[in-house]
Write a protein that holds these residues in place. Structure first.
Motif, PDB file in Angstrom:
ATOM      1  N   VAL A  27      26.587  43.487  41.736  1.00 25.95           N
ATOM      2  CA  VAL A  27      26.385  44.565  42.711  1.00 25.95           C
ATOM      3  C   VAL A  27      25.086  44.338  43.480  1.00 25.95           C
ATOM      4  O   VAL A  27      25.060  44.428  44.718  1.00 25.95           O
ATOM      5  CB  VAL A  27      26.383  45.950  42.024  1.00 25.95           C
ATOM      6  CG1 VAL A  27      25.989  47.039  42.998  1.00 25.95           C
ATOM      7  CG2 VAL A  27      27.740  46.244  41.408  1.00 25.95           C
ATOM      8  N   ALA A  28      24.009  44.024  42.764  1.00 22.34           N
ATOM      9  CA  ALA A  28      22.712  43.819  43.419  1.00 22.34           C
ATOM     10  C   ALA A  28      22.771  42.648  44.396  1.00 22.34           C
ATOM     11  O   ALA A  28      22.269  42.744  45.526  1.00 22.34           O
ATOM     12  CB  ALA A  28      21.631  43.582  42.369  1.00 22.34           C
ATOM     13  N   ASP A  42      29.710  46.565  54.130  1.00 23.69           N
ATOM     14  CA  ASP A  42      29.024  47.716  53.558  1.00 23.69           C
ATOM     15  C   ASP A  42      29.600  47.965  52.161  1.00 23.69           C
ATOM     16  O   ASP A  42      30.796  48.202  52.014  1.00 23.69           O
ATOM     17  CB  ASP A  42      29.237  48.942  54.446  1.00 23.69           C
ATOM     18  CG  ASP A  42      28.462  50.161  53.983  1.00 23.69           C
ATOM     19  OD1 ASP A  42      27.898  50.126  52.870  1.00 23.69           O
ATOM     20  OD2 ASP A  42      28.423  51.138  54.737  1.00 23.69           O
ATOM     21  N   PRO A  43      28.765  47.903  51.114  1.00 22.64           N
ATOM     22  CA  PRO A  43      29.269  48.077  49.750  1.00 22.64           C
ATOM     23  C   PRO A  43      29.715  49.508  49.443  1.00 22.64           C
ATOM     24  O   PRO A  43      30.310  49.748  48.390  1.00 22.64           O
ATOM     25  CB  PRO A  43      28.082  47.675  48.875  1.00 22.64           C
ATOM     26  CG  PRO A  43      26.892  47.908  49.730  1.00 22.64           C
ATOM     27  CD  PRO A  43      27.338  47.644  51.139  1.00 22.64           C
ATOM     28  N   ILE A  52      33.493  44.225  45.385  1.00 17.46           N
ATOM     29  CA  ILE A  52      32.538  44.186  44.273  1.00 17.46           C
ATOM     30  C   ILE A  52      33.282  44.178  42.941  1.00 17.46           C
ATOM     31  O   ILE A  52      32.949  43.402  42.039  1.00 17.46           O
ATOM     32  CB  ILE A  52      31.552  45.371  44.345  1.00 17.46           C
ATOM     33  CG1 ILE A  52      30.572  45.163  45.506  1.00 17.46           C
ATOM     34  CG2 ILE A  52      30.790  45.532  43.031  1.00 17.46           C
ATOM     35  CD1 ILE A  52      29.687  46.356  45.786  1.00 17.46           C
ATOM     36  N   ILE A  53      34.292  45.022  42.808  1.00 16.90           N
ATOM     37  CA  ILE A  53      35.073  45.061  41.560  1.00 16.90           C
ATOM     38  C   ILE A  53      35.746  43.715  41.315  1.00 16.90           C
ATOM     39  O   ILE A  53      35.696  43.174  40.200  1.00 16.90           O
ATOM     40  CB  ILE A  53      36.100  46.207  41.586  1.00 16.90           C
ATOM     41  CG1 ILE A  53      35.386  47.550  41.512  1.00 16.90           C
ATOM     42  CG2 ILE A  53      37.105  46.068  40.448  1.00 16.90           C
ATOM     43  CD1 ILE A  53      36.280  48.748  41.769  1.00 16.90           C
ATOM     44  N   ALA A  54      36.358  43.151  42.347  1.00 19.61           N
ATOM     45  CA  ALA A  54      37.051  41.868  42.199  1.00 19.61           C
ATOM     46  C   ALA A  54      36.063  40.764  41.811  1.00 19.61           C
ATOM     47  O   ALA A  54      36.329  39.969  40.893  1.00 19.61           O
ATOM     48  CB  ALA A  54      37.770  41.506  43.489  1.00 19.61           C
ATOM     49  N   LEU A  57      34.889  41.244  38.195  1.00 16.73           N
ATOM     50  CA  LEU A  57      35.917  40.864  37.216  1.00 16.73           C
ATOM     51  C   LEU A  57      36.051  39.352  37.113  1.00 16.73           C
ATOM     52  O   LEU A  57      36.175  38.801  36.018  1.00 16.73           O
ATOM     53  CB  LEU A  57      37.261  41.499  37.577  1.00 16.73           C
ATOM     54  CG  LEU A  57      37.342  43.010  37.399  1.00 16.73           C
ATOM     55  CD1 LEU A  57      38.667  43.535  37.931  1.00 16.73           C
ATOM     56  CD2 LEU A  57      37.149  43.403  35.948  1.00 16.73           C
ATOM     57  N   ILE A  58      36.003  38.677  38.247  1.00 16.39           N
ATOM     58  CA  ILE A  58      36.085  37.210  38.244  1.00 16.39           C
ATOM     59  C   ILE A  58      34.864  36.613  37.549  1.00 16.39           C
ATOM     60  O   ILE A  58      34.991  35.709  36.717  1.00 16.39           O
ATOM     61  CB  ILE A  58      36.239  36.676  39.682  1.00 16.39           C
ATOM     62  CG1 ILE A  58      37.616  37.063  40.228  1.00 16.39           C
ATOM     63  CG2 ILE A  58      36.024  35.169  39.736  1.00 16.39           C
ATOM     64  CD1 ILE A  58      37.762  36.875  41.722  1.00 16.39           C
ATOM     65  N   ALA A  59      33.674  37.111  37.875  1.00 17.07           N
ATOM     66  CA  ALA A  59      32.452  36.607  37.244  1.00 17.07           C
ATOM     67  C   ALA A  59      32.458  36.878  35.741  1.00 17.07           C
ATOM     68  O   ALA A  59      32.082  36.010  34.944  1.00 17.07           O
ATOM     69  CB  ALA A  59      31.222  37.242  37.884  1.00 17.07           C
TER      70      ALA A  59
END
Length: 86
Positions: A27-28, A42-43, A52-54, A57-59
């Motif tokens: 997120v940061a 824009d987050p 961000i969620i995707a 999850l991948i990370a």
């Protein structure tokens, strides 16, 4: 659930702790790089949140698969050898 979906959900659950530990950094980085520096996404929009969620999850899955599991396997082997040598 179809078998392919059940397997993916199990993988997602297995990687959930790695995802939890790494999501803050995702997120940061997303906010600082893609929003503040590049001005791309824009987050705080639905698309930004989904991205961000995707990415998180991948990370998390990557960290679980290539860091957490190998270290756990190695430590299990070390402990097994220690206990067998008693």
């Amino acid at each position: 659930f179809p078998e392919w979906l059940a397997g993916r959900l199990v993988e997602l659950g297995d990687a959930s702790y790695a995802t939890y530990l790494s999501h803050y950094y995702i997120v940061a980085a997303f906010v600082k790089i893609l929003h503040q520096r590049l001005g791309l996404i824009d987050p705080f929009t639905p698309l930004g949140v989904l991205l961000i969620i995707a990415i998180a999850l991948i990370a998390g899955h990557f960290i679980y698969s290539y860091v957490d599991k190998p270290i756990s396997r190695w430590l299990r082997g070390v402990l097994r050898r220690k206990l067998a040598g008693r």
